[in-house]
Scaffold this active site. Structure first.
Site, mmCIF file in Angstrom:
data_model
loop_
_atom_site.group_PDB
_atom_site.id
_atom_site.type_symbol
_atom_site.label_atom_id
_atom_site.label_comp_id
_atom_site.label_asym_id
_atom_site.label_seq_id
_atom_site.Cartn_x
_atom_site.Cartn_y
_atom_site.Cartn_z
ATOM 1 N N LYS A 64 -49.847 125.170 132.371
ATOM 2 C CA LYS A 64 -48.959 125.834 132.822
ATOM 3 C C LYS A 64 -49.240 127.425 132.541
ATOM 4 O O LYS A 64 -49.337 127.772 131.431
ATOM 5 C CB LYS A 64 -47.499 125.500 132.550
ATOM 6 C CG LYS A 64 -46.259 126.183 132.961
ATOM 7 C CD LYS A 64 -45.137 125.798 132.624
ATOM 8 C CE LYS A 64 -44.694 124.612 132.964
ATOM 9 N NZ LYS A 64 -43.236 124.053 132.770
ATOM 10 N N ASP A 94 -30.434 126.176 134.313
ATOM 11 C CA ASP A 94 -31.034 126.105 135.845
ATOM 12 C C ASP A 94 -31.210 124.489 135.909
ATOM 13 O O ASP A 94 -32.475 123.945 135.824
ATOM 14 C CB ASP A 94 -32.351 126.772 135.989
ATOM 15 C CG ASP A 94 -32.700 126.421 137.391
ATOM 16 O OD1 ASP A 94 -32.087 126.005 138.298
ATOM 17 O OD2 ASP A 94 -33.917 126.787 137.771
ATOM 18 N N VAL A 104 -48.386 125.532 137.762
ATOM 19 C CA VAL A 104 -48.851 124.330 137.145
ATOM 20 C C VAL A 104 -49.861 123.512 137.789
ATOM 21 O O VAL A 104 -49.878 123.190 138.961
ATOM 22 C CB VAL A 104 -47.646 123.275 136.734
ATOM 23 C CG1 VAL A 104 -48.052 122.175 135.885
ATOM 24 C CG2 VAL A 104 -46.437 124.083 136.450
ATOM 25 N N GLY A 144 -47.295 122.217 140.727
ATOM 26 C CA GLY A 144 -46.006 122.820 141.239
ATOM 27 C C GLY A 144 -46.145 124.202 140.934
ATOM 28 O O GLY A 144 -47.067 124.866 140.273
ATOM 29 N N SER A 145 -45.565 125.092 141.594
ATOM 30 C CA SER A 145 -45.522 126.426 141.601
ATOM 31 C C SER A 145 -44.137 127.024 141.838
ATOM 32 O O SER A 145 -43.096 126.502 142.820
ATOM 33 C CB SER A 145 -46.378 127.135 142.761
ATOM 34 O OG SER A 145 -46.047 126.979 144.044
ATOM 35 N N GLY A 146 -43.741 128.130 141.165
ATOM 36 C CA GLY A 146 -42.280 128.697 141.367
ATOM 37 C C GLY A 146 -42.523 130.244 141.338
ATOM 38 O O GLY A 146 -43.453 130.806 141.359
ATOM 39 N N TYR A 147 -41.317 130.848 141.133
ATOM 40 C CA TYR A 147 -41.327 132.399 141.130
ATOM 41 C C TYR A 147 -42.232 132.748 139.812
ATOM 42 O O TYR A 147 -42.416 134.094 140.134
ATOM 43 C CB TYR A 147 -39.681 132.836 140.790
ATOM 44 C CG TYR A 147 -38.852 132.746 142.226
ATOM 45 C CD1 TYR A 147 -39.355 132.121 143.171
ATOM 46 C CD2 TYR A 147 -37.584 132.945 142.165
ATOM 47 C CE1 TYR A 147 -38.653 132.176 144.500
ATOM 48 C CE2 TYR A 147 -36.917 132.959 143.211
ATOM 49 C CZ TYR A 147 -37.277 132.630 144.315
ATOM 50 O OH TYR A 147 -36.638 132.324 145.485
ATOM 51 N N THR A 148 -41.930 132.144 138.817
ATOM 52 C CA THR A 148 -42.718 132.830 137.478
ATOM 53 C C THR A 148 -43.872 132.097 137.084
ATOM 54 O O THR A 148 -45.036 132.556 136.579
ATOM 55 C CB THR A 148 -41.971 132.648 136.272
ATOM 56 O OG1 THR A 148 -40.512 133.140 136.800
ATOM 57 C CG2 THR A 148 -42.342 133.372 135.199
ATOM 58 N N LYS A 149 -44.089 130.681 137.494
ATOM 59 C CA LYS A 149 -45.129 129.971 136.938
ATOM 60 C C LYS A 149 -45.959 128.958 137.722
ATOM 61 O O LYS A 149 -45.232 128.724 138.838
ATOM 62 C CB LYS A 149 -44.645 128.969 135.666
ATOM 63 C CG LYS A 149 -44.071 129.836 134.357
ATOM 64 C CD LYS A 149 -43.185 128.973 133.470
ATOM 65 C CE LYS A 149 -42.026 128.752 134.080
ATOM 66 N NZ LYS A 149 -40.934 127.954 133.178
#
Length: 495
Positions: A154, A272, A140, A133-138
């Site tokens: 992470k 969230d 994985v 997974g990937s997001g705005y901050t982190k």
């Protein structure tokens, strides 16, 4: 009442002052560290650089202040009876302690509070497998350790939106990494504090020094959380799974929310709240993203200050005599569970004997008439009835007489048919409480002529039964038994 004349009250007030000083010293030391060591050399005009640096220092200090509430250890005993609200607050402050050892654990590197936790040395020689997974901050990443043990790593997503925006605003790579990494540091603190079967397990963490040369650095270095490996929750796939598996996810979520409502940190709100914040580990739902968790209960003067707002519903909660919105964090979590999970996963194809209980859960949570304790009690009752088979009140014991049983045998040359939802996409495999329930299901399927039980069980202990249209022959199988539906005698004419 003469407040200062009460020795307990005086001690409480003194303790409150001491705690306040400790918190101030912690923030001051963090500010000093930021001003001394977290920034790249300035470029361009000195005035512009000083302004950007000052703004970044402010942002860093704000992020650090967010972590302080999670370093507090709360003794949840009530204040002395009969005391005023003010004295009760001071008494509670007297029972509050800052866990500096945990703070040092995160900022100084991976010194490992528990001997079984992993550190930077555990990451030598790992094999990267896939991005989970990937997001705005982190970001994985699934990796395999040298001993062939899979874990999830992470770390800060240096190509993510948060990092990109920080660099655009402050033009300081090292300072921006420090700023963005505070969400991950906060998460590590929370995973240390909040340990529960439905929260992902922190296996360890690694903080390199600022030069990237191993653990033990003070700030500015790369930080990595080492977690047990899970798989992102796939709602589309879950919607197509048997009701029992969907109920398991909802039950795990309710158990988690019950824990968060009375955690060691107080009542925790997940601000969230989305399915993407969760993973599954061996079928069990686990919360994996905690960086937006909050332990602050909103203050109020009247009930009008305690409005819980959602896109299509608003709820007004009572303002307590202590000036706090009662159960607001708990109710926020519960309604989010209803709208993101229960609505989609619970009602569809619930067993007929349990639909009235499922409907009650849906109504009580959808209207926030029940608290988390009552909701958990309702879920546990459904589980008890489902596991025990007490919801099956229409099964005649004689139904099994319609079948011939062959123990120690399996089937070959099967002609399968599909049913939905099935544990197998190639045939019809359902969970049953007993042979009688399997026979009842086979009787209700026009294609079914036989079924097998192999001893395989689901998480509830129910048996997995395979239903089929026909088979070519029997084969020895010591773990299986086959139930063949007897042919009905032809009807005789009375004419």
């Amino acid at each position: 009442m003469h407040v200062m004349g009460n020795p307990l009250c005086a001690a409480a007030l003194l303790a409150f002052v001491v705690i306040s000083v400790l918190v101030s010293l912690l923030i001051s030391s963090l500010q000093l560290g930021a001003e001394k060591g977290y920034f790249s050399d300035g470029t361009g005009h000195d005035g512009e650089f000083a302004s950007q640096r000052g703004a970044l220092v402010h942002q860093l200090n704000e992020r650090r202040k967010e972590i302080i509430p999670f370093l507090l250890s709360l003794d949840r005993e009530k204040g002395p009876p009969g005391e005023s609200r003010y004295i009760t607050q001071q008494y509670q402050s007297f029972k509050t302690k800052l866990d500096f050892s945990l703070w040092n654990e995160i900022t100084d590197g991976s010194k490992r509070m528990h001997m079984d936790e992993m550190g930077c040395g555990s990451l030598v020689g790992v094999r990267a497998m896939e991005i989970l997974g990937s997001g705005y901050t982190k970001l994985v990443l699934k990796v395999v350790l040298p001993e062939d043990q899979p874990v999830a790593l992470k770390f800060v997503n240096e190509q993510g939106n948060d990092m990109e925006k920080c660099l655009e605003d402050f033009k300081d790579p090292r300072g921006c990494y420090e700023l963005v990494s505070y969400k991950l540091k906060k998460e590590i603190v929370l995973l240390q504090r909040l340990q529960h079967p439905n929260i992902i397990k922190l296996r360890g963490h690694c903080m390199e020094d600022a030069a990237g040369g191993g653990e033990g650095g003070r700030g500015g270095g790369r930080v990595t959380a080492i977690l047990e490996q899970g798989y992102p929750l796939q709602m589309i796939q879950l919607l197509q799974s048997p009701w029992e598996e969907r109920f398991r996810v909802c039950l795990g979520l309710v158990r988690l929310l019950h824990f968060l409502s009375q955690s060691p940190l107080g009542s925790v709100a997940l601000l969230d709240f989305q399915p993407r914040q969760f993973v599954t580990v061996s079928g069990e739902l686990k919360l994996t993203d905690l960086d937006d968790a909050s332990v602050e209960e909103p203050t109020c003067q009247t009930d009008a200050d305690c409005i819980l707002q959602f896109p299509h519903r608003n709820f007004t909660l009572p303002c307590s005599a202590q000036g706090v919105c009662e159960e607001l964090n708990e109710k926020r979590n519960l309604y989010n569970a209803y709208r993101y999970f229960f609505t989609y996963l619970l009602p569809h194809q619930a067993p007929p004997g349990l639909t009235h209980l499922v409907d009650h859960i849906m109504n009580s949570t959808g209207e926030l008439r029940a608290d988390i304790n009552q909701t958990l009690e309702s879920f546990e009752r459904v589980l008890l009835l489902y596991k025990s088979g007490l919801h099956l009140d229409n099964l005649a014991p004689s139904i099994i007489k319609e079948y011939t049983v062959m123990r120690g045998m399996g089937t070959s040359g099967n002609v399968e048919y599909r049913c939905w939802p099935s544990y197998s996409h190639q045939g019809c495999v359902l969970s049953v409480h007993s042979v009688q329930e399997a026979a009842f299901i086979c009787n209700s399927h026009s294609q079914c002529t036989s079924f097998s039980l192999s001893g395989q069980k689901t998480w509830t202990g129910r048996l997995l039964a395979s239903f089929r249209s026909s088979f070519s022959h029997l084969v020895p199988d010591g773990t299986s038994e086959v139930y063949l539906r007897k042919a009905k005698p032809p009807e005789t004419s009375t004419v």
